[in-house]
Every structure is written in C-alpha cells, then in structure tokens.
Design a protein around this motif. Structure first.
Motif, PDB file in Angstrom:
ATOM      1  N   GLU A   1      21.060  40.196   5.563  1.00 18.55           N
ATOM      2  CA  GLU A   1      22.088  40.758   6.433  1.00 18.55           C
ATOM      3  C   GLU A   1      21.500  41.235   7.775  1.00 18.55           C
ATOM      4  O   GLU A   1      21.826  40.704   8.833  1.00 18.55           O
ATOM      5  CB  GLU A   1      22.733  41.916   5.670  1.00 18.55           C
ATOM      6  CG  GLU A   1      23.736  42.719   6.423  1.00 18.55           C
ATOM      7  CD  GLU A   1      24.474  43.682   5.502  1.00 18.55           C
ATOM      8  OE1 GLU A   1      24.598  43.396   4.301  1.00 18.55           O
ATOM      9  OE2 GLU A   1      24.930  44.732   5.996  1.00 18.55           O
ATOM     10  N   GLY A   2      20.621  42.197   7.697  1.00 18.46           N
ATOM     11  CA  GLY A   2      20.021  42.732   8.905  1.00 18.46           C
ATOM     12  C   GLY A   2      18.865  43.622   8.508  1.00 18.46           C
ATOM     13  O   GLY A   2      18.736  43.999   7.346  1.00 18.46           O
ATOM     14  N   PRO A   3      18.001  43.961   9.466  1.00 15.67           N
ATOM     15  CA  PRO A   3      16.857  44.814   9.155  1.00 15.67           C
ATOM     16  C   PRO A   3      17.298  46.169   8.617  1.00 15.67           C
ATOM     17  O   PRO A   3      18.311  46.721   9.069  1.00 15.67           O
ATOM     18  CB  PRO A   3      16.165  44.987  10.510  1.00 15.67           C
ATOM     19  CG  PRO A   3      16.725  43.922  11.396  1.00 15.67           C
ATOM     20  CD  PRO A   3      18.068  43.585  10.882  1.00 15.67           C
ATOM     21  N   GLY A   4      16.553  46.717   7.667  1.00 18.87           N
ATOM     22  CA  GLY A   4      16.759  48.085   7.200  1.00 18.87           C
ATOM     23  C   GLY A   4      15.728  49.003   7.834  1.00 18.87           C
ATOM     24  O   GLY A   4      15.061  48.635   8.815  1.00 18.87           O
TER      25      GLY A   4
ATOM     26  N   PRO B   1      10.860  41.095   8.352  1.00 20.79           N
ATOM     27  CA  PRO B   1      11.991  41.098   7.416  1.00 20.79           C
ATOM     28  C   PRO B   1      11.552  41.381   5.976  1.00 20.79           C
ATOM     29  O   PRO B   1      10.433  41.030   5.580  1.00 20.79           O
ATOM     30  CB  PRO B   1      12.508  39.665   7.518  1.00 20.79           C
ATOM     31  CG  PRO B   1      11.282  38.862   7.815  1.00 20.79           C
ATOM     32  CD  PRO B   1      10.431  39.735   8.706  1.00 20.79           C
TER      33      PRO B   1
ATOM     34  N   HIS C   1      22.446  39.796  -3.247  1.00 26.10           N
ATOM     35  CA  HIS C   1      21.382  40.381  -2.433  1.00 26.10           C
ATOM     36  C   HIS C   1      20.364  41.058  -3.355  1.00 26.10           C
ATOM     37  O   HIS C   1      20.758  41.780  -4.276  1.00 26.10           O
ATOM     38  CB  HIS C   1      21.980  41.411  -1.468  1.00 26.10           C
ATOM     39  CG  HIS C   1      21.053  41.779  -0.361  1.00 26.10           C
ATOM     40  ND1 HIS C   1      19.899  42.507  -0.583  1.00 26.10           N
ATOM     41  CD2 HIS C   1      21.079  41.496   0.967  1.00 26.10           C
ATOM     42  CE1 HIS C   1      19.277  42.666   0.573  1.00 26.10           C
ATOM     43  NE2 HIS C   1      19.964  42.066   1.524  1.00 26.10           N
TER      44      HIS C   1
HETATM   45  N1  URA Z   1      17.951  43.712   3.612  1.00 25.91           N
HETATM   46  C1  URA Z   1      18.280  42.704   4.428  1.00 25.91           C
HETATM   47  O1  URA Z   1      19.393  42.188   4.390  1.00 25.91           O
HETATM   48  N2  URA Z   1      17.366  42.254   5.282  1.00 25.91           N
HETATM   49  C2  URA Z   1      16.131  42.760   5.367  1.00 25.91           C
HETATM   50  O2  URA Z   1      15.344  42.276   6.170  1.00 25.91           O
HETATM   51  C3  URA Z   1      15.802  43.818   4.493  1.00 25.91           C
HETATM   52  C4  URA Z   1      16.722  44.273   3.626  1.00 25.91           C
END
Ligand code: URA
Ligand code: SF4
Length: 208
Positions: free
Chosen positions: A42-45, A54, A154
């Motif tokens: 999805e995106g960086p945490g 990532p 996920h």
């Molecule tokens: N969850 C994500 O979707 N991406 C990441 O890079 C880390 C955790």
C-alpha cells in the motif's frame, strides 16, 4: 524516466502530492530490473519512512519468511508500494495521492515487465480491480491489460491472525506455479548431469 534509478531520483524530489510535506524519506521500492515477480503493497509505514526502504518492519520480516518458504530471496524480486511516501498515521492513501503517484508505479511495471504482479492486501488490489473485496479476489490469478495480477492478503493483516495466516501461506505456495519453471543455473545443470551420468553407470552395471 528510463531506468529504475531515474524513477527513484524523481520520486525523491517529487512534490506532486501533500505526502511530500510529511515524509522523512521517500520509498521508491527496490529490486532488480529483470525481476520476474513484483510485490506491491500500500504505502510506506513508520519504519519504511525512516529508512527509505519498503517492507523493513514486522510485515517485511513475514514477507521475507514467506518468500523463503518458496525458495525465493528478497533480492530476486521487486518490492514496492502504490504510494511512495508515508501517509500520516498510516491512514489509507487518498485518491488524490494515488492518482499523483500512479505514474511512478506504472513506469516501474513498464521497465520491469514482470511475469507476475502480486498485490498485497485490499488497497494495492483495488488499484488493479477497483471495487472488489480482497476476500473475493485473493488467490485468483487474473489478467488486467496484459498484466498477470495475483492478489493475496497483506502480510501485516495475516501476521497476527491465524486464519489469514494459513490462507496467505497457501496462496504463496501457488506463486512458483504461476511464474512457470525457473531456468536452471549452471551449477544446478551440472549437478543434474552428474546425477544422470551416475544413474547411467548403475544401469550399465545391472546389464552386465
Ligand atoms: N506495508 C506496506 O504496505 N508497505 C510497506 O512498505 C510496509 C508495510
Ligand atoms: Fe510524489 Fe508519490 Fe510522494 Fe506524492 S506519494 S509526493 S506523488 S512520490
């Protein structure tokens, strides 16, 4: 943008959406340009934003274990995200942000031209199959505009949920079948030749 490196430097300088204001580091994604498989989250945490890489937190550790369970090393695949900068408090990216960021993932897919795209979770899956639930789409390979896309849960969701965990492990086991037989390395080929030779000499012993 003609290389993954160029995509990464464009991402690092990008101010095309408000996430640029709150990021510590952008996280363009990483992996070889000849990767057969791309994993898209999805995106960086929190940890990814700190390190600029990532899947380096708990979900990343689990993803690495899953890869290992099918004999694949993290370095062999591309691992990235739909948005390249961390949404504050890990909220879902907004449509405005995903739209602004789309060009980067599109370019990465074009450059890598993977045999398989594995979408991790509801959010990344919805980029390819809008409006479909992850429980309905997971574990099913489908072709979207010439791309082979295989959604799974996920790893962060599956990590602490026994039911999801078993399902993601099973879905992962299918991945080698979806990319087809891997080409043997020279060492593997030589050892197979040696095995066949020794089998042949046993056979000839039997004949005598
Ligand atoms: N969850 C994500 O979707 N991406 C990441 O890079 C880390 C955790
Ligand atoms: Fe640019 Fe994407 Fe980061 Fe937004 S999330 S600033 S579009 S790289």
């Amino acid at each position: 943008m003609n290389s993954l490196k160029e995509v990464a430097s464009r991402v690092a300088a990008c101010t095309d959406c408000p996430l640029s204001k709150t990021r510590t580091n952008s996280v363009p994604g990483e992996g070889p340009v000849n990767a057969e498989i791309m994993f898209i989250g999805e995106g960086p945490g929190f940890n990814e934003d700190k390190q600029g890489r990532p899947f380096v937190g708990a979900a990343g550790k689990f993803l690495e274990a899953l890869l290992e369970s099918i004999g694949i090393k993290r370095e062999e695949v591309f691992i990235g995200n739909v948005v390249k900068c961390r949404p504050p408090n890990n909220r879902d990216p907004l449509p405005l942000e995903t739209d602004a960021c789309r060009k980067y993932l599109d370019k990465q897919i074009e450059l890598i031209d993977p045999k398989l795209i594995v979408t991790l979770g509801r959010y990344a899956t919805s980029r390819f199959f809008p409006g479909q639930t992850i429980s309905a789409s997971r574990g099913r390979l489908r072709n979207v505009n010439g791309l082979n896309v295989y959604p799974i849960y996920h790893p962060a969701a599956a990590l602490h949920n026994g039911g999801f965990r078993r399902i993601i492990e099973d879905d992962f086991k299918e991945i080698p079948n979806l990319v087809g037989p891997r080409e043997m390395t020279t060492i593997e080929r030589e050892s197979k030749d040696a095995q066949q030779l020794s089998m042949f000499s046993e056979d000839s012993d039997n004949v005598r």
